[in-house]
Design an enzyme around this catalytic site. Structure first.
Site, PDB file in Angstrom:
ATOM      1  N   TYR A   1     -15.919  -5.323   3.789  1.00  0.00           N
ATOM      2  CA  TYR A   1     -14.529  -5.068   3.393  1.00  0.00           C
ATOM      3  C   TYR A   1     -14.157  -3.595   3.507  1.00  0.00           C
ATOM      4  O   TYR A   1     -12.980  -3.278   3.721  1.00  0.00           O
ATOM      5  CB  TYR A   1     -14.275  -5.623   1.984  1.00  0.00           C
ATOM      6  CG  TYR A   1     -14.067  -7.108   2.041  1.00  0.00           C
ATOM      7  CD1 TYR A   1     -12.817  -7.646   2.320  1.00  0.00           C
ATOM      8  CD2 TYR A   1     -15.133  -7.979   1.877  1.00  0.00           C
ATOM      9  CE1 TYR A   1     -12.630  -9.016   2.422  1.00  0.00           C
ATOM     10  CE2 TYR A   1     -14.961  -9.352   1.978  1.00  0.00           C
ATOM     11  CZ  TYR A   1     -13.707  -9.860   2.254  1.00  0.00           C
ATOM     12  OH  TYR A   1     -13.532 -11.217   2.369  1.00  0.00           O
TER      13      TYR A   1
ATOM     14  N   HIS B   1      -1.830   7.986  -2.433  1.00  0.00           N
ATOM     15  CA  HIS B   1      -2.730   9.121  -2.690  1.00  0.00           C
ATOM     16  C   HIS B   1      -3.152   9.075  -4.159  1.00  0.00           C
ATOM     17  O   HIS B   1      -2.299   9.014  -5.047  1.00  0.00           O
ATOM     18  CB  HIS B   1      -2.019  10.433  -2.380  1.00  0.00           C
ATOM     19  CG  HIS B   1      -2.736  11.661  -2.856  1.00  0.00           C
ATOM     20  ND1 HIS B   1      -4.081  11.889  -2.626  1.00  0.00           N
ATOM     21  CD2 HIS B   1      -2.299  12.736  -3.571  1.00  0.00           C
ATOM     22  CE1 HIS B   1      -4.424  13.042  -3.160  1.00  0.00           C
ATOM     23  NE2 HIS B   1      -3.363  13.567  -3.745  1.00  0.00           N
TER      24      HIS B   1
ATOM     25  N   HIS C   1      -6.315  10.362  -7.259  1.00  0.00           N
ATOM     26  CA  HIS C   1      -7.379  11.291  -7.637  1.00  0.00           C
ATOM     27  C   HIS C   1      -8.531  10.487  -8.237  1.00  0.00           C
ATOM     28  O   HIS C   1      -9.081  10.842  -9.265  1.00  0.00           O
ATOM     29  CB  HIS C   1      -6.866  12.325  -8.649  1.00  0.00           C
ATOM     30  CG  HIS C   1      -5.786  13.211  -8.121  1.00  0.00           C
ATOM     31  ND1 HIS C   1      -5.164  14.161  -8.900  1.00  0.00           N
ATOM     32  CD2 HIS C   1      -5.210  13.308  -6.900  1.00  0.00           C
ATOM     33  CE1 HIS C   1      -4.250  14.798  -8.180  1.00  0.00           C
ATOM     34  NE2 HIS C   1      -4.259  14.299  -6.972  1.00  0.00           N
TER      35      HIS C   1
END
Length: 223
Positions: free
Chosen positions: A120, A93, A95
Site C-alpha cells: 500500500y 501537508h 507535521h
C-alpha cells in the site's frame, strides 16, 4: 463536487487527522481544487481540528485570493505542486511525528526516503523525495518542489513534515496517512534488517495498479 460539499470534506478530513494525532496545534494545511479551477485552502494559524467550512480561503482559477480567511503561509508550496504535478486535485501537508523523525535521520536517499515495506505504500505513495530544510513559508521550498519537475506526488521537507498531492482529496489524505504509517514501521524495524518488497514485486504493483513513481514524470508545462 459542489463547493459546499468540498468545504465540508476538507474540514471532516482535517478534524479526523487532528483527532488521531497526525498533526497538532495549528500545524498542517490542506487545499483542494474546485470544479471551476479555483482552489480552497485552510487558513493560516488555524487548527485542523476546528475549521469552519465557511472561512476557508478561496482562490480563483488564476490563483488570486478572493475570499475567506488569510490562507496558510505554505500556500506557495501547494501551488508549486499543482503547477508541477498536473492533474492533482488536492494537496495535504502535515507535521506527522514519524515522518518528521525520518526527515531528521542521516544518510537518507533524497530520491527515495523510505523503502517499499508494504504494497500500500507503493500503491498509494510511490517514492518520497526529500527536500533540504527551509524555514516554513520560504519561497525556496516552492522552488525546490518545482525542481522535482512533477516526478513525485510525495515529498518530505527536512525537519518539517510531509506534503502529498493526490488526484482527489480522499486520495491525498489516504496517501499521506500511508506515508506516516510507513515511516512508523521503518523506525520500528530500522535495526532489524526487515524484508522489503523486491524490484519485481514493486514493478508488478505498478503494472497492476498504476502506482505513482518518478517514472510517471510529465512535462509540467503540458496540460
Amino acid at each position: 463536487m459542489s463547493e459546499s460539499r468540498l468545504r465540508e470534506q476538507i474540514c471532516l478530513f482535517a478534524r479526523s487527522m487532528f483527532e488521531r494525532g497526525l498533526t497538532h496545534g495549528s500545524s498542517g494545511n490542506i487545499s483542494a481544487v474546485l470544479d471551476d479551477g479555483g482552489l480552497l485552502m485552510t487558513p493560516t494559524d488555524a487548527s485542523l481540528g476546528f475549521l469552519d467550512p465557511a472561512r476557508l480561503a478561496r482562490f480563483d482559477a488564476q490563483g488570486r485570493f478572493v475570499d475567506g480567511d488569510k490562507p496558510t503561509k505554505e500556500a506557495p508550496l501547494h501551488k508549486a505542486l499543482y503547477e508541477s504535478r498536473i492533474g492533482s486535485g488536492a494537496v495535504v501537508h502535515l507535521h506527522s511525528t514519524h515522518a518528521v523523525a525520518i526527515s531528521m535521520l542521516p544518510g537518507l536517499d533524497p530520491a527515495s526516503v523510505l523503502p517499499p515495506l508494504t504494497p500500500y505504500y507503493v500503491m498509494r505513495v510511490g517514492d518520497t523525495a526529500l527536500i533540504p530544510y527551509h524555514r516554513p513559508g520560504d519561497p525556496a521550498v516552492a522552488d525546490a518542489i518545482r525542481g522535482l519537475a512533477g516526478r513525485y506526488a510525495s515529498i518530505l521537507l527536512a525537519n518539517h513534515g510531509p506534503v502529498v498531492a493526490g488526484t482527489s482529496l480522499t486520495a491525498a489524505v489516504n496517501a499521506i496517512e500511508e506515508l506516516e504509517e510507513t515511516a512508523r514501521l521503518h523506525l520500528l524495524l530500522r535495526h532489524l534488517d526487515p524484508r522489503v518488497l523486491s524490484a519485481d514485486q514493486v514493478a508488478d504493483l505498478g503494472r497492476t495498479f498504476g502506482t505513482p513513481s518518478p517514472s510517471d514524470a510529465r512535462d509540467p508545462h503540458q496540460h
